[in-house]
Design an enzyme around this catalytic site. Structure first.
Site: not given
Ligand code: SAM
Length: 323
Positions: A130-131, A178, A250
């Site tokens: 979520p950023g 993606d 994580c």
């Molecule tokens: N960095 C974010 C933060 O600190 O708020 C949290 C990121 S979370 C660990 C990983 C994110 O990767 C999720 O929002 C997920 O939907 C996204 N995700 C899943 N598949 C992905 C892909 N193929 N390419 C890029 N992002 C992807």
């Protein structure tokens, strides 16, 4: 750390997970680590320097009768802790609605700080929603330069856009796409890349909340590992020579941490080095040197496994430089 019996497996943690954890975490720390899954974590948050200052935020919170404790960190100013019971009240304050602070775990705050983007650079957040980390990147860049934030999940993408807007970020360009395709679309474009990879979120498991573990299987860990490998290759392609890439998850599983890095080094090792990390806390362990039949490249030893405490979530971080 609270004390715990190292032989006890909390009922609602998957047994396969705790058995694996026992092989990953040093024996003398396993009991303490296991006990951290039994309690709600303390709530931490940080000032949004794009909108206000630590002093002004503290005054606002005091006026709203929020009792907070300042965490002296050096690397990041304006970090605070409150009792989890006060979280709801914190999210009802005017300061919250104005985007003057962001609730985030300490281990999540450290990842963008270690990547250390500078004003006017070209930076990519490859899995951004979520950023929370995008916000820190933007503030370290002083809202200048070019910050690309990529997120394929529609719902999470729009949540991220709302967060970036409400926190006053103006240098971010958001893409609902993606991350695996970015390296081919934007080769050699970025000075710094954060890949806070999608993972099985094992560090967020709670033994008292079945929902946190219900989708976890070893099969899923292995599937996620494949996605992480492809995202890392994409990040490598998108990185400029001399650029830096920070990989984080994580999760505890080596399949999601050391293994994807091993895969990257096997393909592009001659153009990569890892950089040593200095963290502001000591609940850390070295990466594994091997897992099952896999023996890991020595360079991975520069990565860090953050072990969970009552305040800090477990985390894995590796900083790489394209040579
Ligand atoms: N960095 C974010 C933060 O600190 O708020 C949290 C990121 S979370 C660990 C990983 C994110 O990767 C999720 O929002 C997920 O939907 C996204 N995700 C899943 N598949 C992905 C892909 N193929 N390419 C890029 N992002 C992807």
């Amino acid at each position: 750390f609270s004390s715990a019996d190292a032989g006890t497996t909390p009922m609602s943690l998957p047994e396969a997970f705790t058995q694996r954890l026992e092989q990953i975490v040093p024996r003398e720390r396993f009991g303490n680590v296991l006990s951290t899954f039994d309690l709600p974590k303390q709530v931490t948050f940080r000032v949004n320097p794009v909108q206000t200052t630590p002093e002004a935020l503290e005054a606002e919170l005091t006026a709203s009768a929020i009792v907070f404790e300042r965490i002296e960190w050096g690397v990041l100013q304006g970090v605070y802790r409150i009792d989890p019971a006060d979280k709801l009240r914190l999210t009802q304050t005017e300061a919250f609605y104005k985007g003057h602070f962001y609730i985030q775990n300490l281990s999540s705050m450290i990842a963008p700080v270690l990547l250390a983007p500078e004003p006017e650079e070209t930076v990519l957040d490859l899995a951004a929603a979520p950023g929370g980390k995008t916000l820190i990147l933007a503030s370290m860049m002083q809202n200048t330069g070019w910050l690309s934030a990529v997120e394929p999940s529609r719902e999470r993408f729009f949540r991220m856009c709302d967060n970036l807007k409400s926190q006053g970020v103006t240098n971010a360009h958001t893409y609902m796409t993606d991350g695996r395709s970015v390296g081919k679309k934007c080769p050699l474009m970025f000075d710094r890349i954060l890949l806070d990879a999608p993972c099985s979120s094992e560090a967020r498991f709670k033994s008292f909340d079945e929902k946190s573990t219900m989708f976890w299987t070893l099969h899923k860990v292995k599937e996620t590992s494949k996605l992480q490998r492809r995202l890392l290759l994409s990040a490598f392609d998108a990185l400029k020579p001399g650029g830096k890439l920070l990989y984080s998850t994580c999760s505890f599983s080596p399949e999601e941490n050391e293994s994807p890095l091993q895969h990257l080094l096997e393909r592009h090792g001659e153009h990569l080095k890892t950089l040593p990390l200095v963290l502001p806390f000591d609940n850390v362990q070295k990466p594994l040197t091997r897992w099952g039949k896999e023996i890991f490249d020595e360079r991975i030893q520069n990565a860090v496994r953050i072990l969970p405490t009552d305040t800090i979530d477990g985390f894995f971080i590796c900083l790489l430089e394209k040579t």
